[in-house]
Write a protein that holds these residues in place. Sequence first.
Motif, short mmCIF file in Angstrom:
data_model
loop_
_atom_site.label_atom_id
_atom_site.label_comp_id
_atom_site.label_asym_id
_atom_site.label_seq_id
_atom_site.Cartn_x
_atom_site.Cartn_y
_atom_site.Cartn_z
N LEU A 122 0.89 -1.38 0.09
CA LEU A 122 -0.11 -0.22 -0.12
C LEU A 122 0.61 1.13 -0.32
CD1 LEU A 122 -2.81 -1.40 2.70
CD2 LEU A 122 -2.79 -0.68 0.23
N GLN A 123 2.36 1.29 0.57
CA GLN A 123 2.27 2.22 0.61
C GLN A 123 3.71 2.86 -0.84
OE1 GLN A 123 5.46 1.52 3.38
NE2 GLN A 123 3.92 1.43 5.17
N LEU A 124 4.10 1.21 -0.83
CA LEU A 124 4.51 1.96 -2.35
C LEU A 124 2.88 1.87 -3.43
CD1 LEU A 124 6.99 -1.26 -2.28
CD2 LEU A 124 7.29 1.38 -2.85
N GLY A 125 2.38 1.82 -3.02
CA GLY A 125 1.17 2.75 -4.66
C GLY A 125 0.89 0.99 -5.27
N LEU A 126 1.09 -0.16 -4.38
CA LEU A 126 0.95 -1.46 -5.81
C LEU A 126 -0.61 -1.84 -5.48
CD1 LEU A 126 4.29 -2.99 -4.89
CD2 LEU A 126 4.32 -1.26 -6.61
N LEU A 127 -1.08 -2.01 -3.72
CA LEU A 127 -2.34 -1.77 -3.41
C LEU A 127 -2.30 -0.27 -3.70
CD1 LEU A 127 -2.38 -5.04 -1.43
CD2 LEU A 127 -2.96 -4.54 -3.71
N ARG A 128 -4.10 -0.13 -3.51
CA ARG A 128 -4.86 0.63 -2.99
C ARG A 128 -6.38 0.71 -2.91
NH1 ARG A 128 -4.20 3.95 -7.75
NH2 ARG A 128 -6.60 3.94 -8.39
N ARG A 129 -6.93 1.34 -1.78
CA ARG A 129 -7.29 1.20 -1.49
C ARG A 129 -8.59 2.47 -1.34
NH1 ARG A 129 -7.13 -1.59 3.39
NH2 ARG A 129 -5.07 -1.20 4.76
N GLN A 130 -9.92 1.58 -2.25
CA GLN A 130 -10.41 2.56 -2.45
C GLN A 130 -12.28 2.39 -1.89
OE1 GLN A 130 -10.56 3.39 -7.08
NE2 GLN A 130 -13.05 2.94 -6.67
N GLY A 131 -12.90 2.75 -0.87
CA GLY A 131 -13.57 2.84 -0.15
C GLY A 131 -13.56 2.07 0.70
N ALA A 132 -14.02 0.63 1.21
CA ALA A 132 -13.77 -0.43 2.09
C ALA A 132 -13.26 -1.60 1.14
CB ALA A 132 -15.57 -1.16 2.09
N GLY A 133 -12.56 -1.53 -0.06
CA GLY A 133 -12.49 -2.42 -0.45
C GLY A 133 -10.52 -1.78 -1.30
N VAL A 135 -7.35 -2.03 -4.58
CA VAL A 135 -7.43 -2.07 -5.99
C VAL A 135 -6.20 -1.80 -6.37
CG1 VAL A 135 -7.56 -0.02 -8.20
CG2 VAL A 135 -9.93 -0.14 -6.65
N VAL A 136 -5.76 -3.17 -7.62
CA VAL A 136 -4.40 -3.00 -8.04
C VAL A 136 -4.18 -1.69 -9.70
CG1 VAL A 136 -3.06 -4.51 -8.94
CG2 VAL A 136 -4.53 -4.65 -7.34
N PRO A 137 -3.65 -0.56 -9.15
CA PRO A 137 -3.58 -0.03 -10.15
C PRO A 137 -2.66 -0.68 -11.96
CG PRO A 137 -2.69 0.78 -8.62
CD PRO A 137 -2.84 -0.65 -8.07
N SER A 138 -1.82 -2.12 -10.99
CA SER A 138 -1.60 -2.13 -12.99
C SER A 138 -1.35 -3.84 -12.54
CB SER A 138 -0.06 -2.02 -12.71
OG SER A 138 0.71 -2.36 -14.00
N PRO A 139 -2.43 -4.14 -13.17
CA PRO A 139 -2.81 -6.12 -12.82
C PRO A 139 -1.50 -7.07 -13.93
CG PRO A 139 -4.87 -4.65 -14.14
CD PRO A 139 -3.42 -3.71 -13.10
N GLN A 140 -0.84 -6.02 -14.25
CA GLN A 140 0.43 -7.01 -15.15
C GLN A 140 1.81 -7.01 -14.73
OE1 GLN A 140 1.50 -4.39 -18.63
NE2 GLN A 140 -0.12 -5.14 -20.15
N LEU A 141 1.58 -5.61 -13.49
CA LEU A 141 2.79 -5.92 -12.48
C LEU A 141 2.73 -6.93 -11.21
CD1 LEU A 141 5.17 -4.63 -11.38
CD2 LEU A 141 4.60 -3.17 -10.30
N LEU A 142 1.53 -6.51 -10.75
CA LEU A 142 0.59 -7.71 -9.94
C LEU A 142 1.16 -9.36 -10.77
CD1 LEU A 142 -0.42 -8.95 -7.37
CD2 LEU A 142 -3.14 -8.50 -8.55
#
Length: 249
Positions: A122-133, A135-142
């Motif tokens: 989350l700190q690196l932005g690989l995951l992001r909170r959106q509401g209660a869930g 979000v993955v900003p980059s599915p390819q990186l995941l």
Amino acid sequence: MAEYRIDDLARVSGTTVRNIRVYQDRGLLPPPIRRGRTAIYTDAHLSRLRLVTNMLGRGYAFAQIAEMLAAWESGRSLADVLGLEEAMGVPWSSELPVPITVRELRRMFGTQLTPGNTRKALQLGLLRRQGAGLVVPSPQLLEAGYELVRLGVPLDEVIDLAGVLQQEVDHVAALMISLVRRYVLDPKGDDWLPRGDEVGHYADVLRRLPTVVISAVTAAVARSTERVIPDMVGDRLEALLRSGGQTSD
């Protein structure tokens, strides 16, 4: 030109529906296009939203942002403003953020998905909170990270690598963009803004720039991979030959 509902705009821009409505109320974001009861947003809205969130992140107050936006729009037609903002809003990647659940992440990474690794992502932005869930900003990186973990690389090391990778790529992209800024966008100094008859040219530059940067970085990574992987294999073969072909059990 892409079109978005307000939920889609929030997802693509990485902000919330509530923030979008606040920015509209403050006059920082133009009203959406109305089609019956449906509110439609465009790439121009996306660009303005990214600009506003960037300036807020730099410490500017709402009133200061509104004043600067008004100064930018002064003396320019709506077509001029929208043309440049739509060019600025063109996505640099065809990827769209996708929602993901903790259960899906656990299915991918098992017990390695610790609270510490989740916080780091989350700190690196690989995951992001959106509401209660989430979000993955980059599915390819995941997906790339998932494959590395499947190969046997620990998840915490993969997350650290992603952070370093982003810093390195940011540096390379910034070098290229700084040249374009120096010789194309800011030839008359940082305080200069394009006149109405120049906006089309600069909009075209901004539309073409993502493809140029992505192509150059992709080509450089491919060439580097061609060198690094054979070197790694060669090192292993050399070590094997020196040991007389013996390997440890």
